[in-house]
Design a protein around this motif. Structure first.
Motif, PDB file in Angstrom:
ATOM      1  N   MET A   1      58.029   2.012 -77.278  1.00  0.00           N
ATOM      2  CA  MET A   1      58.727   2.799 -77.661  1.00  0.00           C
ATOM      3  C   MET A   1      60.282   2.821 -76.906  1.00  0.00           C
ATOM      4  SD  MET A   1      59.311   6.474 -79.675  1.00  0.00           S
ATOM      5  CE  MET A   1      57.803   5.740 -80.001  1.00  0.00           C
ATOM      6  N   MET A   2      61.183   2.420 -77.307  1.00  0.00           N
ATOM      7  CA  MET A   2      62.320   2.244 -76.703  1.00  0.00           C
ATOM      8  C   MET A   2      63.278   3.816 -76.254  1.00  0.00           C
ATOM      9  SD  MET A   2      64.205   0.173 -74.582  1.00  0.00           S
ATOM     10  CE  MET A   2      63.771  -1.648 -75.490  1.00  0.00           C
ATOM     11  N   GLY A  51      62.400   5.721 -79.797  1.00  0.00           N
ATOM     12  CA  GLY A  51      62.741   5.195 -81.153  1.00  0.00           C
ATOM     13  C   GLY A  51      61.892   3.736 -80.571  1.00  0.00           C
ATOM     14  N   GLU A  52      62.099   3.244 -81.919  1.00  0.00           N
ATOM     15  CA  GLU A  52      62.024   1.730 -82.344  1.00  0.00           C
ATOM     16  C   GLU A  52      62.755   0.553 -82.269  1.00  0.00           C
ATOM     17  OE1 GLU A  52      58.269   1.142 -81.834  1.00  0.00           O
ATOM     18  OE2 GLU A  52      58.328   3.110 -81.413  1.00  0.00           O
ATOM     19  N   ILE A  53      62.696   0.040 -81.997  1.00  0.00           N
ATOM     20  CA  ILE A  53      64.060  -1.083 -81.650  1.00  0.00           C
ATOM     21  C   ILE A  53      64.013  -1.228 -83.375  1.00  0.00           C
ATOM     22  CG2 ILE A  53      65.082  -3.412 -81.472  1.00  0.00           C
ATOM     23  CD1 ILE A  53      63.414  -2.839 -78.622  1.00  0.00           C
ATOM     24  N   ASN A 116      64.848   5.607 -87.298  1.00  0.00           N
ATOM     25  CA  ASN A 116      63.458   5.039 -86.637  1.00  0.00           C
ATOM     26  C   ASN A 116      63.979   5.669 -85.024  1.00  0.00           C
ATOM     27  OD1 ASN A 116      63.343   2.695 -88.262  1.00  0.00           O
ATOM     28  ND2 ASN A 116      65.619   1.612 -87.077  1.00  0.00           N
ATOM     29  N   CYS A 117      64.502   7.281 -84.467  1.00  0.00           N
ATOM     30  CA  CYS A 117      64.245   7.572 -83.228  1.00  0.00           C
ATOM     31  C   CYS A 117      64.578   8.729 -83.876  1.00  0.00           C
ATOM     32  CB  CYS A 117      65.300   7.144 -82.738  1.00  0.00           C
ATOM     33  SG  CYS A 117      67.195   7.479 -83.665  1.00  0.00           S
ATOM     34  N   GLN A 118      64.063  10.097 -82.223  1.00  0.00           N
ATOM     35  CA  GLN A 118      64.850  11.011 -82.619  1.00  0.00           C
ATOM     36  C   GLN A 118      65.361  11.579 -81.416  1.00  0.00           C
ATOM     37  OE1 GLN A 118      60.690  12.673 -83.330  1.00  0.00           O
ATOM     38  NE2 GLN A 118      60.013  12.285 -82.131  1.00  0.00           N
ATOM     39  N   LEU A 119      65.857  12.755 -81.434  1.00  0.00           N
ATOM     40  CA  LEU A 119      66.377  12.794 -79.467  1.00  0.00           C
ATOM     41  C   LEU A 119      64.654  13.338 -79.635  1.00  0.00           C
ATOM     42  CD1 LEU A 119      68.589  14.071 -78.329  1.00  0.00           C
ATOM     43  CD2 LEU A 119      68.190  16.430 -79.126  1.00  0.00           C
ATOM     44  N   HIS A 120      64.852  12.566 -77.914  1.00  0.00           N
ATOM     45  CA  HIS A 120      64.546  12.658 -76.659  1.00  0.00           C
ATOM     46  C   HIS A 120      64.478  14.201 -75.890  1.00  0.00           C
ATOM     47  CE1 HIS A 120      60.621  11.638 -74.007  1.00  0.00           C
ATOM     48  NE2 HIS A 120      61.524  11.490 -72.978  1.00  0.00           N
TER      49      HIS A 120
END
Length: 140
Positions: A1-2, A51-53, A116-120
């Motif tokens: 996770m990045m 998310g993932e790269i 690939n991603c979401q607000l953290h």
């Protein structure tokens, strides 16, 4: 996770006031932040995605695109504005740092969801000593 983050800045005025309270109670709770003529801050907003790269781009999310979204959806609406009077997504909220961070999350969350991603996290720094962090609704 990045995790990746983008910082933006805005200046805005507000006053903390609950119209359901008496004048005395507002002054007791909000003190100088209840100034009838408002007061201002130079805010820093830090938005973090997780998310993932993406193997094809090397990005979790394009930070230039994130900056464009933040400027269009948030900064242009807040910068040099009166948060009590001028901002549609803060209508009917007491513009505390907590409520501003919550409202910003709601303003941008859907636009930042990708495969690939979401607000953290939303981090809103109001003063040198005061900031809030919001991580969205807790998953059950």
């Amino acid at each position: 996770m990045m995790y990746i983050s983008r910082r933006e800045r805005f200046s805005a005025a507000h006053k903390l006031w609950n119209y359901e309270f008496s004048d005395e109670k507002n002054i007791e709770i909000y003190d100088k932040c209840a100034n009838a003529n408002f007061h201002g801050h130079n805010y820093e907003l830090i938005v973090t995605l997780r998310g993932e790269i993406d193997k094809s781009t090397g990005y979790v999310f394009d930070l230039k695109k994130l900056s464009e979204i933040l400027n269009q959806r948030v900064i242009n609406k807040l910068d040099h504005k009166n948060l009590n009077l001028d901002v549609d997504f803060l209508k009917d909220l007491i513009p505390t740092a907590e409520n501003i961070a919550f409202a910003i999350w709601n303003e941008i969350e859907a636009e930042l969801k990708t495969a690939n991603c979401q607000l953290h996290k939303i981090k809103l720094i109001e003063t040198e000593n005061n900031f809030v962090e919001y991580y969205g609704q807790m998953q059950s």
